[in-house]
Each structure stands twice: as C-alpha cells, then as structure tokens.
Write a protein that holds these residues in place. Structure first.
Motif, short mmCIF file in Angstrom:
data_model
loop_
_atom_site.label_atom_id
_atom_site.label_comp_id
_atom_site.label_asym_id
_atom_site.label_seq_id
_atom_site.Cartn_x
_atom_site.Cartn_y
_atom_site.Cartn_z
N GLY A 1 -34.25 74.46 -52.03
CA GLY A 1 -32.96 75.10 -51.75
C GLY A 1 -32.94 75.87 -50.45
N HIS A 2 -34.11 76.02 -49.80
CA HIS A 2 -34.17 76.82 -48.57
C HIS A 2 -34.80 76.02 -47.42
N VAL A 3 -34.75 74.70 -47.50
CA VAL A 3 -35.25 73.88 -46.41
C VAL A 3 -34.37 74.07 -45.18
N ASN A 4 -33.09 74.16 -45.41
CA ASN A 4 -32.15 74.30 -44.30
C ASN A 4 -31.65 75.74 -44.22
N PHE A 5 -30.93 76.03 -43.14
CA PHE A 5 -30.38 77.37 -42.94
C PHE A 5 -28.86 77.28 -42.81
N THR A 6 -28.20 78.22 -43.46
CA THR A 6 -26.74 78.27 -43.31
C THR A 6 -26.36 79.00 -42.02
N ALA A 7 -27.27 79.82 -41.49
CA ALA A 7 -26.99 80.56 -40.27
C ALA A 7 -27.56 79.83 -39.06
N VAL A 8 -26.96 80.06 -37.92
CA VAL A 8 -27.50 79.63 -36.63
C VAL A 8 -28.04 80.88 -35.94
N GLU B 1 -51.24 72.88 -30.29
CA GLU B 1 -52.29 72.14 -29.58
C GLU B 1 -53.38 71.64 -30.51
N THR B 2 -53.69 72.40 -31.56
CA THR B 2 -54.77 72.02 -32.47
C THR B 2 -54.27 71.63 -33.85
N GLY B 3 -53.04 72.00 -34.19
CA GLY B 3 -52.53 71.76 -35.53
C GLY B 3 -53.01 72.77 -36.55
N GLN B 4 -53.81 73.75 -36.15
CA GLN B 4 -54.45 74.67 -37.10
C GLN B 4 -53.43 75.41 -37.95
N MET B 5 -53.67 75.43 -39.25
CA MET B 5 -52.83 76.10 -40.22
C MET B 5 -53.73 76.52 -41.37
N ASP B 6 -53.37 77.59 -42.08
CA ASP B 6 -54.26 78.02 -43.17
C ASP B 6 -53.56 78.16 -44.51
N LYS B 7 -52.29 77.75 -44.59
CA LYS B 7 -51.61 77.87 -45.88
C LYS B 7 -50.53 76.81 -45.99
N ILE B 8 -50.08 76.58 -47.20
CA ILE B 8 -49.00 75.63 -47.46
C ILE B 8 -47.69 76.39 -47.48
N ASP B 9 -46.79 76.03 -46.59
CA ASP B 9 -45.51 76.72 -46.51
C ASP B 9 -44.52 75.82 -45.79
N GLY B 10 -43.24 76.09 -45.96
CA GLY B 10 -42.21 75.36 -45.24
C GLY B 10 -42.34 73.85 -45.41
N PRO B 11 -42.34 73.11 -44.30
CA PRO B 11 -42.38 71.64 -44.40
C PRO B 11 -43.67 71.12 -45.02
N TYR B 12 -44.73 71.93 -45.03
CA TYR B 12 -46.01 71.47 -45.59
C TYR B 12 -45.90 71.15 -47.08
N TYR B 13 -44.94 71.74 -47.77
CA TYR B 13 -44.76 71.42 -49.18
C TYR B 13 -44.41 69.95 -49.38
N PHE B 14 -43.83 69.32 -48.36
CA PHE B 14 -43.42 67.92 -48.48
C PHE B 14 -44.54 66.94 -48.12
N PHE B 15 -45.63 67.44 -47.56
CA PHE B 15 -46.68 66.55 -47.08
C PHE B 15 -47.33 65.72 -48.20
N PRO B 16 -47.62 66.30 -49.38
CA PRO B 16 -48.18 65.44 -50.44
C PRO B 16 -47.27 64.28 -50.82
N LEU B 17 -45.95 64.52 -50.84
CA LEU B 17 -45.01 63.44 -51.14
C LEU B 17 -45.05 62.39 -50.04
N ILE B 18 -45.10 62.82 -48.77
CA ILE B 18 -45.18 61.87 -47.66
C ILE B 18 -46.46 61.05 -47.77
N LYS B 19 -47.57 61.71 -48.11
CA LYS B 19 -48.83 60.98 -48.27
C LYS B 19 -48.74 59.96 -49.39
N ARG B 20 -48.13 60.34 -50.51
CA ARG B 20 -47.98 59.41 -51.63
C ARG B 20 -47.13 58.20 -51.22
N LEU B 21 -46.07 58.44 -50.47
CA LEU B 21 -45.21 57.34 -50.00
C LEU B 21 -45.99 56.44 -49.05
N ARG B 22 -46.77 57.03 -48.16
CA ARG B 22 -47.56 56.23 -47.22
C ARG B 22 -48.56 55.33 -47.93
#
Length: 678
Positions: free
Chosen positions: A329-336, A184-205
C-alpha cells in the motif's frame, strides 16, 4: 575546527555518512554505541581505517542517550554537529517499537545535544512525514493535516515535530525518499522498499522465460535514491552556513513510475517484465477524473490492499515470498516532493541523483549474492552444511565468493583460499559481521609447493575437511591457428585447472579419509560437452579434471569420499566482463551459480549439467559432422579475444570476409545458454 556526534553510525545510512565525514571533514567523530555492540563497531572502524572515530557507550532509550555525565561535561561546547540517525526505518514495525525508537529516541538525543551545547542538531527524518498528502509537498511544508496511514508515518511526523518545537539548539531536518543500495557497489544491509519484491522477481525468473510479458497495474510514481547520494548530500548541506531551521528533501527530482522501477529490476534479473494495459493515460482521463475521488482506480486499489480480506489473501500468496501487505500500500506516493532548496544547495557540488537504470543491476546482484535468504530457509541444506568445514578455492571473487557467503548463511564454515589475502580477509569480515565464521588461507594454486604446504596446513589446523569446492580456474579464448607458437597457454591452463586442483585434493585425501570422508565439487564447464571453438586449452583442462574425478571417485567410494562435476553455463563474473561478445548470449548470475554449487554440496550428485550442455553432447554423439559444421559457423562468426588478435593482426577476419552481424545473432540464438568459460 569542531567535533561530531553521530547516533546510528552502525546503521545503513550512518556508516556511509561517517565515511563522508572522515573523507571531507576534520575533528573527532564520536559515535553512540551500546556496550554489547562495541565489537561490531570496532570492525566498522577497522573498515573505515580512521583513528578519528571514537565509540561513546550509551543507549537510545535512556535519558541523554545514557551517556556518562563526566563525558558530557568534558565535551560540552566541542560538538559542532550532532547527527541523529538512529531510528526505525521499517514500514512493518509496530506502534511500540516505532514510539520507542523514533519518538523517545529523538527526545533523548535532543536532551544530550542540549547538554553538550551542540552547534547544530541534524535530524534524519523521511518523506513519510508527508503521509498521504495529495499534491506538491514543498520543503517548507510540514503540518498540513495530511493523513498518516501507519505507525511509521506517524512517528516520523512526530519525531520531526519534536525537533521543530523542542530542540534546545539550532536544527536542520533531512527527508530522504526510499533509500536503496550504493549506486557503485550495490551495497545494502537490510530488506526495505523495492527489495521486498526481489524474491518474487527471482521466483519469476527461475520459473518463466524472460520474454513472457506479465500483467501489471500502474502503481503511479515512487521515489528511490541510493545511499551514497543521501550521505553525500547530507554532509554537504549540513556544512552550508545559514540553513538552520529548515528541512530538505533528499529525493529524486525526477520520480520513477513504480512499475517502471520494478521492471528495471526484472531486467537486471533477466526475469519477465510487467505490462500495464490500464495505465495513467486511462486513469488520468477526464472520465475517470470526473468520478468521486473514492471511486477512482488508485483510491480503490489503496482501500483494497488495506482491507482485512485482501490482506489475508495477500499474506497467504505472494506474502509467503516476503512481501508484507503493509508495504504494497506504500509502494507509490500520493505526494510529489519538491526538493528545490536541496537541489539549489547541491548545485555545483557534483552531487546528484544517478538514474536508477544506471545501477539497478548492481543493486540486484548485491541482493542476490548477499541478502537473498532463500538459501538459509532451506532446512535440508542447513542440516547438510551446518558446522561443516568447506574449503573453497577461488574464494576472493565470482562464484567462489558467492558460494562462501551462501555456505556461511547455512551455518557452514567456509575455508577461503585464493592468492590475495586482502580480498579474502574482506570477505571474512563480511561473513563475521553477519554472524558467521570463516578462515583465510592465501595460496597461489599454480605453485605446486604452495599447494602442498596448504594441504598440510589445512590437515593440521582444521578438525576435519567435509567439503572441497574447486572454483579457481583460468580461461583462454584463442583459436589453434593463433596458438601454434603459444604452447605455454596450454601448460598454464592445465597447471591451474587440472594439476593444481588434483594436487590439492590428493593432499587432502588422507585427512578426509581419516575423519570419515568428504565430498569434492569441481566447477567444470559446458564447453566440455559442447566443444565450443577457440576454447581447446580450457575445455581440455576441464575434461581432464572430469575424467580424473570419475576414476578416482570409484576408488575412494569405500572411504566415503565422493565427487560432483558441475558443467556450468556462462556466468556473469569479472572474468567475462571484458569480452563484449558474451553480451549477446544468455548468462546466469554468480548468485544462480552459487545456488547450483550449494545444491551439489547438499545432494552430492555425480554431475550437474544444463539442458544446453546435454543437447550439445547429444548432437556430437548422434551427428558429429553436423555438430562440427554448426560450430564452424560460430568459429567464423566470432573473432578471437582482443589479446589474441593483437598477436595475429586480425588474420581470422581477413580469412572470413563474409562475417555479418546476422551470423552472430543467429549463432547467439543457436547456442543459447552455453557456458564458454568461467
């Protein structure tokens, strides 16, 4: 009624779990805290607004968490639920750190739970305990001989094993997927998971048009869940009787494709999106499946990203944008992950995983406005703003709020000015929690006497005033035909946007002159250059401020006082949210606008304009009749605001019956990038 003990309460998941316990449960909530972190915890307690949260001094690395023996004796048998959340949730952490926090910390927590005779020990593990298992991993599965490819995976597995085999009290285990910000607020306090890709997305934008497709790889499926879902689900399941000795997946039952997830964030950022010409329709074909598992595309990709040559290349390219090679190497999961048990217990509770597309933009906006550290890495900006006092009006929301956060990130001291004290104090707490400093000065900037009092107070209480950012403003969208009996609209707009702004600056000039000068940044509008219809009151007030600044700037040059005028394009702030028409036009985010303001503070140019604004001004100069004809089309294509139409019974719609959707789209494309108001 029983009490609670929580480790990791100041962490990301922990703080939201405590909120749930405060809202839904009774009893005292004891939270483990190092002595040096009591101040930080107290600010969180103030934010929670409950006197039921009580700090207990200790340390994760000490036996029984270092809790005083007398306290343990006094509370033995009173703790019904012991939640252990304190751990390292970081794919890039080394072996020693993971062992100390995740393994030793868990064993120490179990010792304390046993000494307290706690009712149930609740261990927050992770889907990482499943390692690189291939296939469906159920909640009843644990030690299946799965590969554990990193220290993080290994210690999550080991800590869960310790709970299963050594817990002196009944236990339950929760395995969240990749946890992202609040839905609801987007609140987050650390860089993890998909957030690592955000600087690249910003650079592309910031580098490429959003319509350009980029080549991507099908990275198979991932699984993300918002922190509010994890906290609510954990609180609910923890209190369902008869579930001890079991593990629960707090995952999305409908996993997302990794590239689809990234594209949702690209869409939120208005960045180019990735196309995958070679996707799972090919990789899952019979021909590919006939290959040995080690020669399949997914296996080759995984082997490549873990190899030293590829890692070295990666670290020197996109790794410089903050994407660790360990993460790719761990963006995706081999397990369901089969979360059937957890979903069954949550049925009927109203607790479910929201679709990522419903909150991806909130996650992006929060990151850009709060966690993006590209500003703090700008050495020139840091030199220009570190230790400087920056008065920011309109600081309670929108561009002013984002600017304050960025100034604090650079070591500056934002002086927050707006009408509402509560919002300003919330922003002040946020800045202080991140190690910054801020001052709060509530003021109604439409009240001249209040402005005079503010200027006197700032001049008396601050050692100097280095910068002033005039962000507060009022925008009115109403045609002149519907304004003939509303002259007060022009007076109110001029009073805040022009007279209020210059009255504050005039009150601060003596202080600035006496302490070596300063710089004033005025947030104007592209409407001054493009002269967009229906914004006569707004554009005129901003044009007046522009002219005043140009004249006064030359007079104060020898005093070291200078001005920058920023003619902003359309910004996605709460001010424009009610106007659905704006959705047809390209906009910039408050984070982008904040970057522009920081640039003005650092470089101190006379003006900052956009290409669209310069084009509009040139058209008015070179072909004024053509400009009026084009803008008249826009005037006919788009109606007045809902408030204006309510007073005029849709007179404009009746006067122009040929208005069509195609006209609107054509004008939207023609006026690309124009900013009609803040």
């Amino acid at each position: 009624m029983s009490d609670y003990f929580v480790t990791g309460a100041t962490g990301f998941i922990g703080r939201f779990l405590v909120q749930e316990l405060i809202a839904n449960r009774e009893g005292q909530i004891y939270v483990l805290c190092r002595a040096g972190s009591l101040g930080r915890l107290q600010k969180l307690i103030d934010e929670w607004g409950s006197d039921r949260v009580v700090p207990v001094v200790g340390d994760l690395s000490a036996p029984q968490l270092g809790v005083d023996a007398e306290w343990v004796a006094a509370h033995r048998g009173t703790i019904g639920h012991f939640f252990h959340l304190a751990a390292i949730y970081d794919m890039t952490a080394d072996d020693a750190t993971n062992d100390a926090m995740n393994i030793d910390g868990t064993r120490n927590a179990l010792e304390l739970a046993g000494a307290l005779s706690a009712g149930t020990f609740h261990q927050v593990s992770s889907v990482a305990a499943a390692g690189d298992y291939k296939g469906v991993f159920t909640e009843d599965m644990f030690d299946e001989g799965q590969p554990l490819p990193s220290p993080y995976h290994r210690t999550k597995f080991e800590s869960e094993k310790i709970v299963r085999e050594e817990s002196p009290v009944p236990w339950r285990v929760y395995r969240p997927a990749i946890v992202v910000g609040h839905s609801e607020t987007g609140q987050m306090d650390k860089i993890d998971g998909p957030y690592y890709f955000f600087p690249l997305i910003k650079r592309l934008r910031d580098s490429l048009p959003g319509w350009i497709p980029l080549l991507g790889l099908d990275l198979r499926d991932t699984n993300v869940v918002p922190v509010d879902y994890v906290a609510k689900a954990m609180d609910h399941i923890a209190h369902v009787p008869g579930q001890d000795g079991q593990a629960f997946f707090l995952t999305n039952p409908d996993p997302q494709g990794a590239i689809e997830m990234i594209n949702l964030f690209c869409r939120a950022a208005r960045a180019p999106k990735f196309a995958t010409p070679i996707d799972r329709r090919i990789s899952d074909s019979r021909a590919i499946q006939a290959l040995p598992s080690g020669l399949r595309p997914a296996s080759l990709f995984a082997a490549a990203v873990h190899s030293k040559p590829v890692t070295a290349v990666f670290d020197q390219t996109v790794g410089r944008l903050g994407i660790p090679s360990e993460v790719l190497g761990h963006v995706n999961f081999t397990a369901v992950f089969d979360s059937s048990k957890a979903q069954a217990l949550l049925a009927g509770s109203g607790i479910s995983v929201p679709p990522l597309e419903s909150y991806a933009e909130k996650l992006w906006n929060y990151w850009e406005e709060n966690l993006d550290d590209s500003t703090s890495r700008d050495k020139k900006a840091k030199r220009a703003l570190e230790g400087k006092y920056v008065v920011i009006t309109g600081a309670s929301s929108g561009i002013g709020e984002v600017t304050a956060k960025k100034v604090a990130q650079l070591g500056g001291i934002p002086v927050l000015v707006a009408r509402g004290r509560e919002k300003l104090e919330t922003l002040q707490r946020t800045i202080e929690m991140r190690g910054g400093q801020a001052f709060v000065y509530p003021c109604d900037l439409s009240d001249y006497e209040a402005i005079d009092a503010l200027a006197a107070k700032l001049s008396a209480e601050l050692p100097r005033i280095d910068f002033v950012v005039n962000s507060a403003g009022r925008s009115i969208r109403r045609s002149i035909k519907l304004s003939l009996d509303r002259f007060h609209d022009f007076e109110r707009t001029m009073q805040l946007n022009y007279f209020g702004a210059i009255r504050l600056v005039m009150g601060l000039i003596p202080k600035m002159s006496a302490t070596g000068g300063g710089h004033i940044v005025n947030l104007s509008s592209i409407a001054v250059l493009t002269k967009i219809p229906r914004f006569s009151a707004y554009a005129a007030s901003k044009a007046a401020l522009d002219s005043w600044s140009n004249v006064v700037g030359s007079e104060l040059h020898s005093d070291g006082i200078s001005f920058t005028t920023i003619r902003m394009p359309l910004v996605r702030t709460p001010m424009i949210a009610p106007t659905k028409m704006y959705e047809k036009f390209p906009t910039i985010s408050p984070g982008q606008a904040g970057d522009i303001v920081v640039r003005a503070l650092v470089e101190k140019p006379e003006a900052i304009n956009t290409l669209g604004g310069q084009f509009g001004a040139a058209l008015h100069t070179a072909a004024p009749k053509t400009a009026h004809k084009v803008l008249n089309i826009a005037y006919q294509a788009f109606p007045d605001s809902a408030a204006a139409r309510a007073h005029a019974a849709d007179e404009e719609a009746a006067a122009h019956p040929r208005e069509t959707a195609s006209q609107k789209e054509m004008v939207g494309r023609l006026l690309k990038g124009l900013r009609w108001g803040r």
